[in-house]
Write a protein that holds these residues in place. Sequence first.
Motif, short mmCIF file in Angstrom:
data_model
loop_
_atom_site.label_atom_id
_atom_site.label_comp_id
_atom_site.label_asym_id
_atom_site.label_seq_id
_atom_site.Cartn_x
_atom_site.Cartn_y
_atom_site.Cartn_z
N GLU A 1 0.86 -1.19 0.00
CA GLU A 1 0.00 0.00 0.00
C GLU A 1 0.89 1.23 0.00
O GLU A 1 1.77 1.37 0.86
CB GLU A 1 -0.89 0.01 1.23
CG GLU A 1 -2.02 -1.00 1.12
CD GLU A 1 -3.17 -0.69 2.07
OE1 GLU A 1 -3.16 0.38 2.69
OE2 GLU A 1 -4.05 -1.56 2.18
N ALA A 2 0.71 2.09 -0.96
CA ALA A 2 1.57 3.28 -1.06
C ALA A 2 0.83 4.39 -1.80
O ALA A 2 -0.24 4.17 -2.38
CB ALA A 2 2.87 2.92 -1.79
N ASP A 3 1.43 5.59 -1.78
CA ASP A 3 0.79 6.76 -2.40
C ASP A 3 1.36 7.07 -3.78
O ASP A 3 0.69 7.69 -4.60
CB ASP A 3 0.97 7.99 -1.50
CG ASP A 3 0.43 7.74 -0.11
OD1 ASP A 3 -0.74 7.34 0.00
OD2 ASP A 3 1.20 7.91 0.87
N ILE A 4 2.62 6.68 -3.99
CA ILE A 4 3.26 7.05 -5.26
C ILE A 4 4.37 6.06 -5.61
O ILE A 4 4.99 5.47 -4.71
CB ILE A 4 3.81 8.50 -5.18
CG1 ILE A 4 4.16 9.02 -6.58
CG2 ILE A 4 5.03 8.62 -4.25
CD1 ILE A 4 3.93 10.49 -6.73
N VAL A 5 4.58 5.85 -6.93
CA VAL A 5 5.68 5.01 -7.41
C VAL A 5 6.66 5.91 -8.15
O VAL A 5 6.26 6.68 -9.04
CB VAL A 5 5.18 3.93 -8.40
CG1 VAL A 5 6.34 3.01 -8.80
CG2 VAL A 5 4.05 3.12 -7.80
N ILE A 6 7.93 5.82 -7.78
CA ILE A 6 8.95 6.60 -8.49
C ILE A 6 10.07 5.66 -8.95
O ILE A 6 10.23 4.57 -8.41
CB ILE A 6 9.56 7.73 -7.61
CG1 ILE A 6 10.29 7.13 -6.40
CG2 ILE A 6 8.48 8.72 -7.17
CD1 ILE A 6 11.09 8.15 -5.60
N GLY A 7 10.84 6.09 -9.96
CA GLY A 7 11.95 5.29 -10.44
C GLY A 7 13.26 6.04 -10.28
O GLY A 7 13.30 7.27 -10.40
N VAL A 8 14.34 5.29 -10.01
CA VAL A 8 15.65 5.92 -9.95
C VAL A 8 16.16 6.06 -11.39
O VAL A 8 16.23 5.06 -12.11
CB VAL A 8 16.64 5.07 -9.11
CG1 VAL A 8 18.01 5.74 -9.06
CG2 VAL A 8 16.10 4.86 -7.71
N PRO A 9 16.47 7.29 -11.83
CA PRO A 9 16.93 7.47 -13.22
C PRO A 9 18.26 6.73 -13.47
O PRO A 9 19.08 6.70 -12.58
CB PRO A 9 17.14 8.98 -13.34
CG PRO A 9 16.50 9.58 -12.13
CD PRO A 9 16.49 8.54 -11.08
N ASP A 10 18.48 6.20 -14.68
CA ASP A 10 17.54 6.17 -15.77
C ASP A 10 16.79 4.83 -15.82
O ASP A 10 15.62 4.79 -16.19
CB ASP A 10 18.30 6.34 -17.11
CG ASP A 10 18.89 7.73 -17.25
OD1 ASP A 10 18.18 8.70 -16.96
OD2 ASP A 10 20.06 7.84 -17.66
N SER A 11 17.52 3.74 -15.48
CA SER A 11 16.94 2.42 -15.80
C SER A 11 15.83 2.00 -14.85
O SER A 11 15.17 0.99 -15.10
CB SER A 11 18.04 1.36 -15.88
OG SER A 11 18.96 1.55 -14.85
N GLY A 12 15.57 2.75 -13.76
CA GLY A 12 14.44 2.41 -12.89
C GLY A 12 13.13 3.04 -13.34
O GLY A 12 12.05 2.68 -12.83
N ILE A 13 13.20 3.97 -14.28
CA ILE A 13 12.01 4.74 -14.67
C ILE A 13 10.94 3.85 -15.32
O ILE A 13 9.76 3.87 -14.93
CB ILE A 13 12.39 5.87 -15.66
CG1 ILE A 13 13.37 6.85 -15.00
CG2 ILE A 13 11.14 6.58 -16.19
CD1 ILE A 13 12.80 7.71 -13.93
N ASP A 14 11.36 3.04 -16.31
CA ASP A 14 10.36 2.20 -16.99
C ASP A 14 9.79 1.14 -16.06
O ASP A 14 8.61 0.79 -16.16
CB ASP A 14 10.98 1.56 -18.25
CG ASP A 14 11.29 2.62 -19.30
OD1 ASP A 14 10.44 3.49 -19.52
OD2 ASP A 14 12.40 2.58 -19.86
N GLY A 15 10.61 0.62 -15.16
CA GLY A 15 10.12 -0.34 -14.17
C GLY A 15 9.06 0.31 -13.29
O GLY A 15 8.04 -0.32 -12.93
N ALA A 16 9.27 1.58 -12.94
CA ALA A 16 8.29 2.30 -12.11
C ALA A 16 6.98 2.48 -12.86
O ALA A 16 5.89 2.34 -12.29
CB ALA A 16 8.87 3.65 -11.70
N ILE A 17 7.08 2.77 -14.16
CA ILE A 17 5.87 2.93 -14.98
C ILE A 17 5.09 1.60 -15.00
O ILE A 17 3.86 1.57 -14.86
CB ILE A 17 6.25 3.40 -16.40
CG1 ILE A 17 6.76 4.85 -16.33
CG2 ILE A 17 5.08 3.28 -17.37
CD1 ILE A 17 7.43 5.36 -17.59
#
Length: 471
Positions: free
Chosen positions: A287-303
Amino acid sequence: MKREINEECGVFGIYSATNQDVAGVVYTGLYALQHRGQESCGIAVCSGGRIGLHKDVGLVGEVFTQKALDTINQGKMAIGHVRYGTTGSNDRDNAQPILTKHPACTMALVHNGNLVNALVLRRELESKGAIFNTTSDTEMISHIIAGCCIKYGDTEKAVEKAMEILEGAYSIILMFCDRIIAIRDKRGFRPLCYGKTPSGDYIIASESCALDSVNAYHIRDILPGEMVIFDENGVRSNTTHCNQSTPSPCIFEYIYFARPDSVLEGKSVQQARINAGKFLAMEHPVEADIVIGVPDSGIDGAIGYAARSGIPYGIGFIKNKYIGRTFIAPVQSAREQMVRIKLNPITRTVKGKRVVMIDDSIVRGTTMAYIVGLLRDAGAIEIHVRITSPPFLHPCYYGTDIDSAGKLIASNHSIEEICKIIGADSLGYLNKDYLPLLISDDIDHPICRACFDGNYPTALYGGESKDKFEC
Ligand code: SF4
């Protein structure tokens, strides 16, 4: 940013029917491959039966000034290389292309990967009187191919015979005075593809994003074990060494090394990363409020995680693009300082929120602990770390610097312990069973995942080569 693991090379080449500024084309292609190596680079151009070469330590934009390009620019063929080298070997001697001049064989060679039988081969060559100028296995490949040229008197036959001797990972572009030959090892560890420009020039590159950069359309990937010959007669394929081994392309190319706009083996790198995020959301919901990715290669995983979980996606960090990469810092204290300069959380996005943070991997854990600390300082009330790869447990011998098990945090700590060490509220890794599914619907799709499960697709010849040779 924060690269704790490094691909060790990127390769690029052009074969043109006409004389032109081929060095300029390679320069552009190497720019697109800069993420595969930032310590040295080089370009060799063939013109009128002579090969000119310029290489040095530094980024493509630093090494290739207009003056440097002017010294080598005209010709019909050129090849180039970007390289990452481990500490102690980041010197000009190890930069590529490697040039060989012999009455039977004048050639330039660029290589991505690592041979596993490098030490055995080098000892054998040295016992026969060979003298090496570098600590790189690439120079040894040059020796072997040159030896085969002398023996067989034909460059295509020579390369075919050399491929019988070389074991391990190699994607290589060879430039002779009348042709370019591109080869890929029998298991296809490292990527290699070719395409064609609207004006008819053939382009060979580690990744399709480099074809895009010079407006070439992607024809296809070079097959595991294949030789592709580019000469005045066009393009020809030699498949003598194909289908001799089960292919095992590196799955970590999709997770981390390759650019998300590249397509490898017909599969989008970006889609593979989005898939990883979706699998993580299924396996490790929270349960969480927001998903973020660590740039650069974490961004698409976060999406992907956000899409599957229904938790909103947000941009949690701003990356400073105007600074060199963290790994260039030689000691840990300098490395941490560089992270501070390079990455800044967006307080407005994370303050007072329960945050899911996606990244591609955890190596030693120090960088991840620092990033989690940044989020806490910015006011995140919970931080749930999700990793788009399984834990690293074993070193890589195929052209990356994934280190000895002793230096990998997951080799020495449980997931609960790692979670505590990095200061997260929870931690979830991608299940290794999902790895083939990142790029295929088939769980038995052949891939290399040895750094996660220890099942190396080749013999390791004692594993010595990792310590002795580099790409
Ligand atoms: Fe890729 Fe890991 Fe295999 Fe190395 S061991 S080739 S990094 S999957």
